[in-house]
Write a protein that holds these residues in place. Structure first.
Motif, PDB file in Angstrom:
ATOM      1  N   UNK A   1      47.278  37.122  61.422  1.00 25.28           N
ATOM      2  CA  UNK A   1      48.340  36.127  61.499  1.00 25.28           C
ATOM      3  C   UNK A   1      49.411  36.645  62.443  1.00 25.28           C
ATOM      4  N   UNK A   2      49.882  35.791  63.328  1.00 28.07           N
ATOM      5  CA  UNK A   2      50.980  36.129  64.233  1.00 28.07           C
ATOM      6  C   UNK A   2      52.218  35.363  63.794  1.00 28.07           C
ATOM      7  N   UNK A   3      53.309  36.113  63.617  1.00 24.85           N
ATOM      8  CA  UNK A   3      54.617  35.507  63.350  1.00 24.85           C
ATOM      9  C   UNK A   3      55.492  35.775  64.561  1.00 24.85           C
TER      10      UNK A   3
ATOM     11  N   UNK B   1      49.653  37.896  50.887  1.00 27.46           N
ATOM     12  CA  UNK B   1      48.214  37.918  51.104  1.00 27.46           C
ATOM     13  C   UNK B   1      47.748  38.847  52.202  1.00 27.46           C
ATOM     14  N   UNK B   2      48.662  39.527  52.870  1.00 29.48           N
ATOM     15  CA  UNK B   2      48.275  40.454  53.931  1.00 29.48           C
ATOM     16  C   UNK B   2      48.236  41.891  53.425  1.00 29.48           C
ATOM     17  N   UNK B   3      47.346  42.672  54.022  1.00 30.89           N
ATOM     18  CA  UNK B   3      47.216  44.086  53.658  1.00 30.89           C
ATOM     19  C   UNK B   3      48.092  44.979  54.515  1.00 30.89           C
ATOM     20  N   UNK B   4      48.332  44.576  55.752  1.00 33.78           N
ATOM     21  CA  UNK B   4      49.063  45.424  56.691  1.00 33.78           C
ATOM     22  C   UNK B   4      49.995  44.586  57.553  1.00 33.78           C
ATOM     23  N   UNK B   5      51.088  45.219  57.985  1.00 33.90           N
ATOM     24  CA  UNK B   5      52.040  44.611  58.911  1.00 33.90           C
ATOM     25  C   UNK B   5      52.148  45.514  60.135  1.00 33.90           C
ATOM     26  N   UNK B   6      52.033  44.913  61.321  1.00 32.17           N
ATOM     27  CA  UNK B   6      52.317  45.625  62.569  1.00 32.17           C
ATOM     28  C   UNK B   6      53.507  44.916  63.197  1.00 32.17           C
ATOM     29  N   UNK B   7      54.628  45.629  63.225  1.00 30.31           N
ATOM     30  CA  UNK B   7      55.923  45.000  63.545  1.00 30.31           C
ATOM     31  C   UNK B   7      56.341  45.298  64.987  1.00 30.31           C
ATOM     32  N   UNK B   8      55.955  44.381  65.905  1.00 30.69           N
ATOM     33  CA  UNK B   8      56.363  44.472  67.303  1.00 30.69           C
ATOM     34  C   UNK B   8      57.655  43.701  67.578  1.00 30.69           C
ATOM     35  N   UNK B   9      57.958  42.698  66.775  1.00 26.10           N
ATOM     36  CA  UNK B   9      59.045  41.763  67.092  1.00 26.10           C
ATOM     37  C   UNK B   9      60.364  42.491  67.299  1.00 26.10           C
ATOM     38  N   UNK B  10      60.986  42.247  68.448  1.00 26.24           N
ATOM     39  CA  UNK B  10      62.279  42.880  68.754  1.00 26.24           C
ATOM     40  C   UNK B  10      62.902  42.211  69.967  1.00 26.24           C
ATOM     41  N   UNK B  11      64.210  42.262  70.002  1.00 27.79           N
ATOM     42  CA  UNK B  11      64.940  41.950  71.238  1.00 27.79           C
ATOM     43  C   UNK B  11      64.996  43.259  72.009  1.00 27.79           C
ATOM     44  N   UNK B  12      64.361  43.308  73.181  1.00 23.33           N
ATOM     45  CA  UNK B  12      64.092  44.613  73.787  1.00 23.33           C
ATOM     46  C   UNK B  12      64.727  44.854  75.152  1.00 23.33           C
TER      47      UNK B  12
ATOM     48  N   UNK C   1      52.007  45.911  50.470  1.00 22.59           N
ATOM     49  CA  UNK C   1      51.102  46.100  51.603  1.00 22.59           C
ATOM     50  C   UNK C   1      50.655  47.561  51.666  1.00 22.59           C
ATOM     51  N   UNK C   2      49.479  47.779  52.224  1.00 22.30           N
ATOM     52  CA  UNK C   2      48.919  49.134  52.260  1.00 22.30           C
ATOM     53  C   UNK C   2      49.303  49.905  53.518  1.00 22.30           C
ATOM     54  N   UNK C   3      49.780  49.202  54.564  1.00 20.82           N
ATOM     55  CA  UNK C   3      50.247  49.853  55.791  1.00 20.82           C
ATOM     56  C   UNK C   3      51.363  49.000  56.392  1.00 20.82           C
ATOM     57  N   UNK C   4      52.439  49.652  56.821  1.00 22.65           N
ATOM     58  CA  UNK C   4      53.521  48.968  57.544  1.00 22.65           C
ATOM     59  C   UNK C   4      53.818  49.811  58.773  1.00 22.65           C
ATOM     60  N   UNK C   5      53.399  49.316  59.943  1.00 18.13           N
ATOM     61  CA  UNK C   5      53.597  50.071  61.180  1.00 18.13           C
ATOM     62  C   UNK C   5      54.746  49.457  61.972  1.00 18.13           C
TER      63      UNK C   5
END
Length: 318
Positions: free
Chosen positions: A34-36, A72-83, A115-119
């Motif tokens: 899923x993409x947010x 319902x998700x197992x992992x989050x990969x958090x790229x979202x940022x004002x960069x 969640x089992x992983x939060x990156x």
């Protein structure tokens, strides 16, 4: 594994999603993605065209939206940022809200849903500036811009959630990225697209600021390696190893676009402009076997070709 990728319509996030869905990371097996993404100026649905992904438009700082999406998700990969640093100087409140509050909202939801992983994906800019040598993961943060300060704050929040709540948080810090699909506000695509259109390119100050360059494919492979095998509570550097002054990089881009130095326009230096960044990436190599694989010369040439061949993607963004 069911993975939520925030900022997945952006430059780096979309590359990660594309590669993940085409089984480009052997250490990761995913059942759905899923993409947010808020779809600000830097998010582009076209970056995910043709992919089997659930897409949700939303703000990471929106508590109700994040709660709904993350369940319902197992992992989050958090790229979202004002960069963008210049944008952060002009609009620091926007940057702080997304980068700090948005990360806190995600961490809270991740803890509630176990969640089992939060990156958490971060940047070398949190360390400030280094004259010689390189930072390792134990170096203290010393941010100099609203952007880097907001990222340092979000890093510390993420690590605090690991220590306080035992949330399985991992943090990556990368050097400057380049490659296809990067928004033309950033240095390499801005210079290339300007040169292709016969426009001048702006060079800050004396052009002596040094950056370490990393192809987006190598960065995302590093993120995948940490997601698959990194130790919770740890920071991992993902550095490119190719150091160039902005003047040296400008020379390479001019040559790649068949342009001369008469196209370069000297502009006043950026406020608080860090002089040099450099990461020691020994840890990720030793623990997880990652190393950059894209040769900078070949990667830069391929990137310039991509912008030359894909005007329909970048022209509307200009």
């Amino acid at each position: 594994m069911r993975v939520l990728v925030t900022g997945g319509a952006g430059f780096i996030g979309s590359h990660f999603v594309r590669t993940l869905l085409t089984r480009g990371y052997p250490g990761l097996t995913v059942s759905d993605v899923t993409v947010l993404d808020k779809l600000t100026y830097a998010g582009n649905r076209a970056n995910l065209a043709g992919l089997d992904v659930r897409f949700v438009t939303g703000d990471v700082a929106d508590v109700a939206r994040v709660e709904q999406v993350l369940a319902g998700h197992d992992a989050v990969v958090h790229f979202a940022a004002e960069s963008h640093v210049d944008r952060s100087i002009r609009e620091s409140a926007v940057v702080t809200r997304t980068n700090v509050l948005g990360t806190q909202v995600l961490l809270d939801a991740a803890y509630r849903h176990q969640v089992t992983r939060f990156l958490h994906v971060s940047t070398d800019e949190v360390y400030g500036s280094i004259a010689v040598g390189s930072w390792d993961e134990r170096s203290p943060v010393d941010p100099r811009s609203p952007y880097s300060a907001s990222k340092a704050g979000s890093d510390l929040l993420a690590l605090a959630y690991h220590r306080t709540h035992d949330l399985p948080v991992l943090v990556t810090r990368c050097s400057n990225n380049y490659g296809p699909y990067q928004h033309p506000e950033k240095l390499i695509p801005r210079f290339v697209t300007n040169l292709l259109d016969g426009l001048p390119v702006p060079l800050y100050g004396d052009g002596g600021n040094v950056r370490e360059w990393l192809h987006v494919d190598d960065h995302c492979a590093g993120v995948a390696a940490v997601l698959a095998g990194g130790r919770p509570g740890e920071v991992y550097h993902v550095g490119g190893g190719t150091e160039l002054t902005n003047r040296e990089l400008t020379g390479l881009l001019l040559a790649a676009c068949d342009a001369g130095w008469d196209r370069v326009e000297a502009v006043p230096d950026r406020k608080g402009h860090d002089r040099r960044y450099a990461l020691d990436s020994t840890k990720i190599g030793t623990e997880l076997g990652w190393r950059p694989r894209v040769d900078f010369t070949a990667g830069l040439a391929e990137t310039v070709r991509w912008y030359r061949d894909n005007r329909t993607w970048w022209e509307p963004l200009r």
